[in-house]
Design a protein around this motif. Structure first.
Motif, PDB file in Angstrom:
ATOM      1  N   THR A 153       0.840  -1.194   0.000  1.00 10.13           N
ATOM      2  CA  THR A 153       0.000   0.000   0.000  1.00 10.13           C
ATOM      3  C   THR A 153       0.878   1.248   0.000  1.00 10.13           C
ATOM      4  OG1 THR A 153      -0.131   0.248   2.405  1.00 10.13           O
ATOM      5  CG2 THR A 153      -1.691  -1.259   1.365  1.00 10.13           C
ATOM      6  N   PRO A 154       0.412   2.317  -0.629  1.00 12.88           N
ATOM      7  CA  PRO A 154       1.212   3.547  -0.699  1.00 12.88           C
ATOM      8  C   PRO A 154       0.967   4.494   0.470  1.00 12.88           C
ATOM      9  CG  PRO A 154      -0.724   3.784  -2.065  1.00 12.88           C
ATOM     10  CD  PRO A 154      -0.804   2.405  -1.454  1.00 12.88           C
ATOM     11  N   PHE A 155       0.206   4.060   1.488  1.00 13.00           N
ATOM     12  CA  PHE A 155      -0.264   4.989   2.502  1.00 13.00           C
ATOM     13  C   PHE A 155       0.649   5.034   3.723  1.00 13.00           C
ATOM     14  CE2 PHE A 155      -4.034   3.242   0.318  1.00 13.00           C
ATOM     15  CZ  PHE A 155      -4.395   4.390  -0.368  1.00 13.00           C
ATOM     16  N   ASP A 156       0.658   6.207   4.363  1.00 16.79           N
ATOM     17  CA  ASP A 156       1.408   6.380   5.601  1.00 16.79           C
ATOM     18  C   ASP A 156       0.819   5.495   6.699  1.00 16.79           C
ATOM     19  OD1 ASP A 156       3.133   8.214   4.532  1.00 16.79           O
ATOM     20  OD2 ASP A 156       2.072   9.977   5.316  1.00 16.79           O
ATOM     21  N   GLU A 157       1.690   5.021   7.573  1.00 18.40           N
ATOM     22  CA  GLU A 157       1.238   4.230   8.713  1.00 18.40           C
ATOM     23  C   GLU A 157       0.280   5.038   9.588  1.00 18.40           C
ATOM     24  OE1 GLU A 157       1.137   0.881  11.374  1.00 18.40           O
ATOM     25  OE2 GLU A 157       1.779   1.125   9.287  1.00 18.40           O
ATOM     26  N   ASP A 158       0.530   6.337   9.696  1.00 19.44           N
ATOM     27  CA  ASP A 158      -0.329   7.185  10.529  1.00 19.44           C
ATOM     28  C   ASP A 158      -1.759   7.212  10.004  1.00 19.44           C
ATOM     29  OD1 ASP A 158      -0.713   9.330  12.636  1.00 19.44           O
ATOM     30  OD2 ASP A 158      -1.244  10.456  10.830  1.00 19.44           O
ATOM     31  N   GLN A 184      -0.786  10.422   2.199  1.00 22.74           N
ATOM     32  CA  GLN A 184      -1.718  10.928   3.208  1.00 22.74           C
ATOM     33  C   GLN A 184      -3.176  10.632   2.860  1.00 22.74           C
ATOM     34  OE1 GLN A 184       0.861  13.101   1.913  1.00 22.74           O
ATOM     35  NE2 GLN A 184       2.071  12.146   3.564  1.00 22.74           N
ATOM     36  N   GLY A 185      -3.424  10.029   1.689  1.00 19.70           N
ATOM     37  CA  GLY A 185      -4.773   9.607   1.327  1.00 19.70           C
ATOM     38  C   GLY A 185      -5.651  10.681   0.722  1.00 19.70           C
ATOM     39  N   HIS A 186      -5.064  11.774   0.239  1.00 24.49           N
ATOM     40  CA  HIS A 186      -5.877  12.797  -0.419  1.00 24.49           C
ATOM     41  C   HIS A 186      -6.496  12.217  -1.698  1.00 24.49           C
ATOM     42  CE1 HIS A 186      -3.523  16.365   1.538  1.00 24.49           C
ATOM     43  NE2 HIS A 186      -3.772  15.380   2.385  1.00 24.49           N
ATOM     44  N   SER A 187      -7.665  12.730  -2.067  1.00 27.78           N
ATOM     45  CA  SER A 187      -8.331  12.272  -3.287  1.00 27.78           C
ATOM     46  C   SER A 187      -9.030  13.453  -3.947  1.00 27.78           C
ATOM     47  CB  SER A 187      -9.345  11.169  -2.977  1.00 27.78           C
ATOM     48  OG  SER A 187     -10.357  11.640  -2.106  1.00 27.78           O
TER      49      SER A 187
END
Length: 250
Positions: free
Chosen positions: A131-136, A225-228
């Motif tokens: 996955t490309p997402f930060d752990e946070d 950071q999951g921006h879309s």
């Protein structure tokens, strides 16, 4: 056996064969008096006894004087076991489980005593998958802290939060009691990231606007950071609408 399951241990059955072109067997059944409950003990011991949300069977069907029904006895056992599984009492067991029937006296005694043992807790949630997402970002979707008492509803909430995020096409949450160490259950999550872009196109007709066309395009994630962002439009004779959006998870 069927009559006994409902509390009738001394039925009287008479049979008779009726003659004629097609002989018939006629059974006359007098169920007799049912067996009634005399002494009933249903108790949970251990830490679960002080947990208000742990429901102990208190049905009127299990009160002294009620007609014996084996199904209600089994239901009570199953309810206790299901509650134990939900709230993490995975070492629990029945110290007493007895259904004693005296058909001649017409009475039965029930004794169910369950020792819950310690309540397990949930460990840290670890994520696997490309996955490309930060752990946070992923940890913010976890609805509990490490060390929280086990509750299967928390596992369901975690699964729902990940599924509804729009980032993944596959989510698998494993919290197996057999993997526990010192009564702490590790939570392992396997993720399959969805394709970053989707596009939709639709045609329709209604009496107020006539033919219409709808289209949309979405970039489901832009950065770790999951921006879309994306756009959507609807075009018909009386109106033309275009909408843009940019979402930032909080």
């Amino acid at each position: 056996k069927a009559a006994q399951a409902l509390g009738y241990y001394q039925p009287q059955i008479d049979s008779d064969v009726k003659g004629g072109k097609t002989p018939r067997l006629v059974l006359n059944i007098d169920p007799g008096e049912p067996v009634h409950l005399r002494n009933v003990t249903v108790r949970v011991e251990g830490p679960a006894a002080s947990l208000k949300s742990f429901r102990v069977p208190k049905s009127a069907a299990l009160k002294p004087g009620a007609v014996l029904n084996h199904g209600h006895y089994e239901d009570a056992k199953r309810l206790i076991q299901n509650q134990a599984s939900r709230y993490g009492f995975f070492s629990g067991y029945f110290t007493r489980q007895k259904l004693a029937v005296d058909p001649r006296a017409g009475v039965a005694d029930i004794e169910l005593v369950y020792n819950s043992g310690p309540r397990y807790s949930l460990g840290k949630v670890s994520f696997e998958g490309d996955t490309p997402f930060d752990e946070d970002l992923l940890q913010r979707m976890v609805p509990f802290k490490a060390g929280a008492p086990y509750d299967s509803e928390l596992i369901a909430e975690l699964n729902q939060a990940l599924q509804s995020s729009g980032y993944f096409e596959g989510v698998r949450v494993d919290a197996a009691p057999t993997a526990a160490k010192d009564n702490v259950i590790p939570v392992d999550v396997k993720l399959d990231t969805r394709k970053p872009r989707t596009m939709g196109l639709g045609l329709g007709y209604s009496t107020d606007v006539g033919p219409r066309v709808k289209a949309n395009w979405t970039r489901h994630w832009v950065n770790p950071q999951g921006h879309s962002y994306g756009w959507e439009t609807e075009v018909s004779a009386p109106r033309q609408n275009v909408g843009l959006f940019y979402d930032i998870p909080l």
